[in-house]
Structures are given as structure tokens and as C-alpha cells.
Design a protein around this motif. Structure first.
Motif, mmCIF file in Angstrom:
data_model
loop_
_atom_site.group_PDB
_atom_site.id
_atom_site.type_symbol
_atom_site.label_atom_id
_atom_site.label_comp_id
_atom_site.label_asym_id
_atom_site.label_seq_id
_atom_site.Cartn_x
_atom_site.Cartn_y
_atom_site.Cartn_z
ATOM 1 N N ALA A 286 0.830 -1.195 0.000
ATOM 2 C CA ALA A 286 0.000 0.000 0.000
ATOM 3 C C ALA A 286 0.869 1.252 0.000
ATOM 4 O O ALA A 286 1.930 1.300 0.623
ATOM 5 N N ALA A 287 0.406 2.269 -0.709
ATOM 6 C CA ALA A 287 1.061 3.572 -0.633
ATOM 7 C C ALA A 287 0.906 4.108 0.789
ATOM 8 O O ALA A 287 -0.013 3.717 1.523
ATOM 9 N N PRO A 288 1.798 5.000 1.214
ATOM 10 C CA PRO A 288 1.723 5.527 2.586
ATOM 11 C C PRO A 288 0.345 6.085 2.915
ATOM 12 O O PRO A 288 -0.217 6.890 2.164
ATOM 13 N N GLY A 289 -0.212 5.602 4.007
ATOM 14 C CA GLY A 289 -1.507 6.069 4.468
ATOM 15 C C GLY A 289 -2.700 5.513 3.718
ATOM 16 O O GLY A 289 -3.841 5.919 3.985
ATOM 17 N N LYS A 290 -2.481 4.556 2.800
ATOM 18 C CA LYS A 290 -3.569 4.065 1.954
ATOM 19 C C LYS A 290 -3.921 2.600 2.210
ATOM 20 O O LYS A 290 -4.658 2.003 1.424
ATOM 21 N N SER A 291 -3.429 2.031 3.300
ATOM 22 C CA SER A 291 -3.693 0.607 3.567
ATOM 23 C C SER A 291 -5.178 0.308 3.681
ATOM 24 O O SER A 291 -5.675 -0.682 3.120
ATOM 25 N N ALA A 292 -5.903 1.134 4.420
ATOM 26 C CA ALA A 292 -7.334 0.868 4.630
ATOM 27 C C ALA A 292 -8.097 0.935 3.316
ATOM 28 O O ALA A 292 -8.986 0.103 3.055
ATOM 29 N N GLU A 293 -7.755 1.890 2.456
ATOM 30 C CA GLU A 293 -8.461 2.025 1.184
ATOM 31 C C GLU A 293 -8.127 0.863 0.241
ATOM 32 O O GLU A 293 -9.010 0.368 -0.471
ATOM 33 N N LEU A 294 -6.858 0.430 0.226
ATOM 34 C CA LEU A 294 -6.507 -0.709 -0.611
ATOM 35 C C LEU A 294 -7.193 -1.969 -0.110
ATOM 36 O O LEU A 294 -7.701 -2.779 -0.906
ATOM 37 N N ALA A 295 -7.242 -2.166 1.206
ATOM 38 C CA ALA A 295 -7.952 -3.322 1.771
ATOM 39 C C ALA A 295 -9.424 -3.286 1.403
ATOM 40 O O ALA A 295 -10.024 -4.326 1.076
ATOM 41 N N GLU A 296 -10.017 -2.109 1.413
ATOM 42 C CA GLU A 296 -11.439 -1.973 1.075
ATOM 43 C C GLU A 296 -11.684 -2.332 -0.387
ATOM 44 O O GLU A 296 -12.644 -3.034 -0.720
ATOM 45 N N LEU A 297 -10.812 -1.857 -1.259
ATOM 46 C CA LEU A 297 -10.954 -2.189 -2.672
ATOM 47 C C LEU A 297 -10.851 -3.689 -2.899
ATOM 48 O O LEU A 297 -11.686 -4.290 -3.583
ATOM 49 N N LEU A 298 -9.836 -4.319 -2.319
ATOM 50 C CA LEU A 298 -9.628 -5.754 -2.522
ATOM 51 C C LEU A 298 -10.770 -6.571 -1.918
ATOM 52 O O LEU A 298 -11.187 -7.586 -2.490
ATOM 53 N N THR A 299 -11.270 -6.139 -0.772
ATOM 54 C CA THR A 299 -12.392 -6.841 -0.147
ATOM 55 C C THR A 299 -13.622 -6.767 -1.034
ATOM 56 O O THR A 299 -14.357 -7.748 -1.203
ATOM 57 N N ALA A 300 -13.844 -5.612 -1.620
ATOM 58 C CA ALA A 300 -15.024 -5.424 -2.458
ATOM 59 C C ALA A 300 -14.909 -6.117 -3.806
ATOM 60 O O ALA A 300 -15.915 -6.331 -4.486
ATOM 61 N N ALA A 301 -13.690 -6.480 -4.222
ATOM 62 C CA ALA A 301 -13.490 -6.997 -5.572
ATOM 63 C C ALA A 301 -13.966 -8.432 -5.758
ATOM 64 O O ALA A 301 -14.286 -8.839 -6.879
ATOM 65 N N GLY A 302 -14.019 -9.223 -4.684
ATOM 66 C CA GLY A 302 -14.399 -10.631 -4.810
ATOM 67 C C GLY A 302 -15.709 -10.856 -5.546
ATOM 68 O O GLY A 302 -15.770 -11.653 -6.499
ATOM 69 N N PRO A 303 -16.792 -10.187 -5.135
ATOM 70 C CA PRO A 303 -18.061 -10.378 -5.847
ATOM 71 C C PRO A 303 -18.018 -9.924 -7.302
ATOM 72 O O PRO A 303 -18.701 -10.494 -8.148
ATOM 73 N N ILE A 304 -17.192 -8.911 -7.604
ATOM 74 C CA ILE A 304 -17.076 -8.458 -8.986
ATOM 75 C C ILE A 304 -16.438 -9.544 -9.853
ATOM 76 O O ILE A 304 -16.891 -9.832 -10.961
ATOM 77 N N VAL A 305 -15.372 -10.161 -9.339
ATOM 78 C CA VAL A 305 -14.743 -11.275 -10.059
ATOM 79 C C VAL A 305 -15.746 -12.409 -10.241
ATOM 80 O O VAL A 305 -15.860 -13.000 -11.327
ATOM 81 N N THR A 306 -16.488 -12.724 -9.193
ATOM 82 C CA THR A 306 -17.483 -13.793 -9.253
ATOM 83 C C THR A 306 -18.515 -13.541 -10.334
ATOM 84 O O THR A 306 -18.891 -14.440 -11.096
ATOM 85 N N GLU A 307 -18.960 -12.303 -10.437
ATOM 86 C CA GLU A 307 -20.041 -11.964 -11.355
ATOM 87 C C GLU A 307 -19.575 -11.800 -12.801
ATOM 88 O O GLU A 307 -20.357 -12.020 -13.725
#
Length: 239
Positions: free
Chosen positions: A147-168
Motif C-alpha cells: 500500500a502507498a503511505p496512508g492508503k492501507s485501509a483504502e486498498l484493503a477496502e478495494l480488494l475486499t469489495a473486488a471478490g463479488p465483482i470477479v465472481t459476477e
């Protein structure tokens, strides 16, 4: 830059809404990834060892949900998903780990300590596409992201949200997992029936969104932070 960030936040809000509609089917699961350099002239023997380990994992490790033996030339790797931390601990004291320990000086450059243990990346599972047509898979990809400095939470949120998109949207992606290694480091692991599945994945919605957001969320951006860290493997065996 402000316009890009507004677009980014809007896209993230959209996929987060999609993700909350589906529980993570591997909630509380853990994972490990170990890339190991074969000792000189031992790639073939090491590959045979890992291929033969798959049924042993199946017979002796009920908490190991998925286990993959992988190869990219002289690098061998293991990727696995566990029901929980206890199951991961059981794996590392199990029959296959003991046999690898016993043979590491012969098979692995650096032996057990420097060739195996030093290369373990343990992680928590953030999101997945549940495996489909698992045993038709021939190829896999592992990508480590910082993650870029200070962006860990946002990167985690993106990756968490991506699973259903891949599924669909990605029928040729047979399994996909987003992982968090520690506060600042993440990874993606996925498998495909063939290279056409991988190509479709990297042209898909999740890859497109990650490309768009990488300059803000990933250290090194798209080219140096994502593409440079793509490791492709042939699949030798699956449990």
C-alpha cells in the motif's frame, strides 16, 4: 488529481455496495504462500515431490481447504488456504512439512531455514471467488502489493469489495483470493484453466479499477507496484 480522486471514491463506493450484499464465504480463513528456489539440478525432483504431496495433504489435513503446488522454471511454490489459524499451524507441523524439512537440503536452495522458512508469507483472506472447475486449472498468478503511505485501509477496502465483482464477471477465473499479509502488504492469488483466462482477468473490471487507482493506493503505482510483482506459475497439483 482532485477529479481523479472523486472518480476513484465513487467507484470504490459502488463496488463496496456490491460486496456488502454477499458475505465472504471464507471469512476468518488464513493463507500462506511460499516461493522456493530449487537447488541446482533439482527442479524436476522438487516438482515431483510437491506433486506427490497433494494426496497426502488431502488425507491428513482436513483444515487445509485448498493447496496448490506451483512451478515457474526453477522456482517452486506452495499456496494454501486454511479454515483458521489453528489449521495453518497444524499444516506446518504436518506430514508434508516434515517431509519437506527432511529433504530441503537436497531439493531447496538455502535448505529449510533460508529456502523455505525465510520465504513464508502468511496472510488473512479478505475476499474470494469460490473455486469452480478447480481441477481444470493449469495456471496461476500471485501478485504482492504494498500500500502507498496512508492508503492501507483504502486498498484493503478495494480488494475486499473486488471478490463479488470477479465472481459476477469473470467466468474464466476459476478461483480468486485477496489477501492481507500485514498492515501495509497485500496479495492477490488466482487460477485459470489456461492463459486466455488470465488475459481476460487482466482485461476485466477489477484489473481496470486497480489500474486506475494504483497511482493513489499502491506503492510504485501500476507498472512498478503491480505489474512488476506479477508471478505466473504452472499448476503441478491441487488439493
Amino acid at each position: 488529481m482532485k477529479t481523479l480522486m472523486l472518480q476513484t471514491l465513487a467507484a470504490l463506493a459502488l463496488i463496496t455496495t456490491s460486496a456488502t450484499a454477499q458475505d465472504n464465504p471464507m471469512e476468518n480463513h488464513t493463507a500462506s504462500y511460499i516461493a522456493m528456489p530449487a537447488a541446482a539440478d533439482q527442479s524436476e525432483a522438487f516438482a515431483a515431490f510437491l506433486t506427490g504431496a497433494a494426496p497426502i495433504v488431502g488425507e491428513t489435513e482436513p483444515g487445509t481447504i485448498l493447496w496448490f503446488a506451483l512451478q515457474a522454471e526453477d522456482t517452486l511454490a506452495i499456496f494454501d488456504i486454511f479454515a483458521d489459524e489453528e489449521a495453518r499451524n497444524a499444516h506446518f507441523v504436518g506430514t508434508v512439512a516434515a517431509a519437506l524439512n527432511q529433504n530441503a537440503d537436497t531439493l531447496v536452495a538455502g535448505g529449510w531455514d533460508n529456502g523455505v522458512m525465510a520465504n513464508i508469507n502468511n496472510s488473512d483472506v479478505l475476499s474470494v471467488k469460490v473455486p469452480t472447475d478447480l481441477y481444470s486449472a493449469t495456471t496461476a498468478t500471485y501478485i504482492k502489493l504494498e500500500a502507498a503511505p496512508g492508503k492501507s485501509a483504502e486498498l484493503a477496502e478495494l480488494l475486499t469489495a473486488a471478490g463479488p465483482i470477479v465472481t459476477e464477471t469473470e467466468t474464466k477465473t476459476l478461483f480468486w483470493a485477496a489477501l492481507q499479509i500485514d498492515e501495509n502488504n497485500f496479495a492477490i492469488f488466482d487460477i485459470f484453466a489456461d492463459n486466455s483466462g488470465r488475459e481476460a482477468h487482466f482485461a476485466g473490471q477489477v484489473a481496470g479499477l486497480l489500474n486506475e487507482m494504483a497511482s493513489e493506493l499502491v506503492a510504485g503505482g501500476w507498472d512498478d507496484g503491480v505489474v512488476a510483482n506479477v508471478h505466473n506459475f504452472d499448476i503441478l497439483a491441487i488439493k
